[in-house]
Design an enzyme around this catalytic site. Structure first.
Site, short mmCIF file in Angstrom:
data_model
loop_
_atom_site.label_atom_id
_atom_site.label_comp_id
_atom_site.label_asym_id
_atom_site.label_seq_id
_atom_site.Cartn_x
_atom_site.Cartn_y
_atom_site.Cartn_z
N MET A 144 15.34 -4.50 6.07
CA MET A 144 14.24 -4.99 5.23
C MET A 144 13.30 -3.83 4.92
O MET A 144 12.96 -3.04 5.81
CB MET A 144 13.46 -6.06 5.98
CG MET A 144 14.30 -7.28 6.29
SD MET A 144 13.75 -8.67 5.32
CE MET A 144 14.96 -9.89 5.82
N MET A 166 1.68 -1.45 4.82
CA MET A 166 1.26 -1.10 3.47
C MET A 166 1.41 -2.32 2.56
O MET A 166 1.42 -2.20 1.33
CB MET A 166 2.08 0.08 2.94
CG MET A 166 1.86 1.35 3.80
SD MET A 166 2.01 2.89 2.87
CE MET A 166 3.67 2.74 2.22
N TYR A 195 2.99 -5.93 0.86
CA TYR A 195 4.25 -6.44 0.32
C TYR A 195 5.16 -6.83 1.48
O TYR A 195 6.27 -6.34 1.65
CB TYR A 195 4.92 -5.42 -0.60
CG TYR A 195 5.65 -6.14 -1.73
CD1 TYR A 195 4.95 -6.77 -2.74
CD2 TYR A 195 7.04 -6.22 -1.73
CE1 TYR A 195 5.60 -7.47 -3.73
CE2 TYR A 195 7.70 -6.93 -2.73
CZ TYR A 195 6.97 -7.55 -3.73
OH TYR A 195 7.63 -8.25 -4.72
N LEU A 196 4.62 -7.73 2.27
CA LEU A 196 5.21 -8.09 3.56
C LEU A 196 6.61 -8.68 3.42
O LEU A 196 6.92 -9.37 2.46
CB LEU A 196 4.30 -9.08 4.29
CG LEU A 196 2.85 -8.61 4.52
CD1 LEU A 196 2.06 -9.67 5.29
CD2 LEU A 196 2.80 -7.28 5.26
N HIS A 248 7.91 -7.20 8.85
CA HIS A 248 6.48 -7.29 9.19
C HIS A 248 6.19 -8.60 9.94
O HIS A 248 5.44 -8.63 10.91
CB HIS A 248 5.62 -7.28 7.93
CG HIS A 248 5.75 -6.05 7.10
ND1 HIS A 248 6.28 -6.06 5.83
CD2 HIS A 248 5.40 -4.76 7.35
CE1 HIS A 248 6.25 -4.83 5.33
NE2 HIS A 248 5.72 -4.01 6.24
N VAL A 256 14.52 -5.54 11.27
CA VAL A 256 14.99 -6.84 10.77
C VAL A 256 15.83 -6.57 9.52
O VAL A 256 15.45 -5.75 8.68
CB VAL A 256 13.80 -7.77 10.47
CG1 VAL A 256 14.28 -9.08 9.86
CG2 VAL A 256 13.01 -8.03 11.75
N LYS A 308 12.70 0.49 12.10
CA LYS A 308 13.25 1.07 10.87
C LYS A 308 12.60 2.42 10.58
O LYS A 308 13.25 3.36 10.19
CB LYS A 308 13.05 0.13 9.68
CG LYS A 308 14.01 0.47 8.53
CD LYS A 308 13.43 0.11 7.18
CE LYS A 308 12.24 0.97 6.84
NZ LYS A 308 11.69 0.75 5.52
N ASP A 309 11.28 2.48 10.80
CA ASP A 309 10.57 3.75 10.61
C ASP A 309 10.54 4.49 11.94
O ASP A 309 9.49 4.66 12.57
CB ASP A 309 9.16 3.48 10.09
CG ASP A 309 9.19 2.74 8.76
OD1 ASP A 309 9.82 3.26 7.81
OD2 ASP A 309 8.62 1.65 8.67
N GLN A 324 8.31 7.60 12.44
CA GLN A 324 6.91 7.17 12.47
C GLN A 324 6.53 6.64 13.86
O GLN A 324 5.50 7.02 14.42
CB GLN A 324 6.70 6.08 11.43
CG GLN A 324 5.38 5.36 11.52
CD GLN A 324 5.19 4.36 10.38
OE1 GLN A 324 4.85 4.74 9.27
NE2 GLN A 324 5.43 3.09 10.66
#
Lengths: 281, 281
Positions: free
Chosen positions: A184, A30, A32-33, A37, A176, A149-150, A153
């Site tokens: 992050m 989405m 805003y790396l 990412h 990370v 982290k997700d 998902q």
């Protein structure tokens, strides 16, 4: 690096890459790396011939009242970061291109989507599965990369790919973290200086639980309780959920006897953060 | 013609065909083939290099109390018919292969799925879209063939392909009819001799409506009424629904001013039959 802002041209790019027998790696984001990412993009760069980073703040995965409008966006910065990390294409479709008038079709992993974050964010994972199915249709990756982290998902996307017989390899890479351990997240930008310090409690709670399991604790209730106690010490923290679930089925576990996902969502002030650990007894 | 009864081998076949730059045509069926199916297979034979006919009586598209158990099945007969019509592969997966324990992912065209047949068969089109998405994932056709008799199904599949950016061409071929006009259907086998005669009222109703539109009638209510009157004359017939809807959106129309789908479902005795006509004023 090409910036492609329309579905048709993205499809053309992928068809040509396939014709040239190139493998395609997709990193759906989405925007805003952050370094999380970038680790996905760098890994995709190592393992595939054409790396596509998609940036799409997907309205279908935000509930009313969530932070869709204020979700951080900075395309120029993202472009530069994606390019430096080795991306070949930044795919940046518009809302109207992704969801034209009369859009009707949704993908839902149902029982996997209604628990954990899905319980407090109804429709969220239906939005996620739908947009990822679309991105898979458009980009036709051989491998798609997601961050641990997700966790929910990733599990849902893997389930979708398996259930719908999609020929895509899903790679989930480790979370990370900042130097002090905070996972992050693009949403970390919302945190005040004070909140930023308090936000560390998520990671500290996970460390505490991991350490307890290493010392022989198997009672999931007690483990969750430990995490809750650590977070409750922070005045700006409000627990959304903390749960221990089976990593395969997302069903709650009473005893940590197999691979278990310890997942938590905590509001720090007004910012909702998530984190998790996979516990192997 | 190969008979392939497992997903993995079907995937291997399709991958090899792709590697050899062959186009793949898919005719998804529930078996008990009739001339309607054969017209799809023959067309696929003309336009694609490798023709796959799938036979799967999809449990997810039957509601409790419907005819899943007694749905007619005759694999040997189907094999012979598919072979003679020019099929290269008969794909015949098992329920357990298609929906293993823990299956969770569904595709739903929501607003398109809850009207017409979907209103009286809740979940039916979610089952249809899901199984077709799976078949598309497994077989990876360039072109997939459907019959106009199942008008709502075709519209939903087209919508799914468009919405989820699937790279598949959907061809919808005209309804094939018996000499007297009854639309071919595997379910016609359920009809007694007496019912078989009465079943003709569906087609007669459509003809009457088409003729009225040709004569200038544009009031959808009046047109539907004409159809109802013809069907009500038959003692064994019970109307499930008769509706005039927009072919693009499936929204009900009051006035036949653009391409309109006149769709009906009628029980003849215990057998539910459907038929439709596209009316162009």
């Amino acid at each position: 690096m090409k910036v492609i802002d329309n579905i048709q041209r993205m499809v053309m790019f992928s068809k040509l890459a396939k014709k040239e027998s190139k493998t395609i790696g997709l990193v759906p984001t989405m925007g805003y790396l952050h370094d999380g990412h970038l680790s996905l993009i760098k890994t995709a760069r190592q393992h595939t011939d054409a790396v596509v980073v998609s940036i799409f703040v997907n309205p279908k995965q935000f509930s009313p009242g969530e932070d869709l409008e204020k979700y951080p966006r900075d395309l120029k910065r993202d472009e530069e970061m994606a390019r430096l990390a080795g991306s070949d294409v930044l795919f940046y479709p518009s809302d109207a291109d992704m969801y034209p008038d009369g859009y009707a079709t949704y993908v839902d992993a149902e029982i996997f989507a209604d628990t954990l974050c899905g319980r407090v964010r109804p429709g969220h994972f239906k939005g996620v599965a739908t947009v990822v199915a679309k991105l898979f249709g458009i980009v036709r990756p051989d491998i798609a990369y997601f961050g641990q982290k997700d966790a929910q998902q990733s599990i849902i996307i893997k389930k979708m790919v398996e259930d719908l017989n999609m020929d895509i390899d899903i790679k989930v890479l480790p979370t990370v973290r900042e130097k002090d351990g905070l996972a992050m997240s693009s949403r970390n930008i919302y945190l005040s200086e004070e909140e930023r310090k308090e936000a560390l409690c998520l990671y500290q709670a996970l460390l505490k639980c991991e350490s307890a399991v290493r010392s022989g604790e198997r009672d999931a209730g007690k483990i969750v309780k430990m995490a809750k106690n650590i977070i409750k010490e922070r005045p700006t923290a409000r627990i959304d959920y903390i749960e221990a679930v089976n990593t395969k089925t997302l069903a709650p576990v009473d005893t940590v006897s197999c691979e278990t996902l310890l997942a938590l969502a905590v509001f720090i002030g007004k910012t909702r953060l998530i984190d998790n650990a996979i516990i192997n007894p």
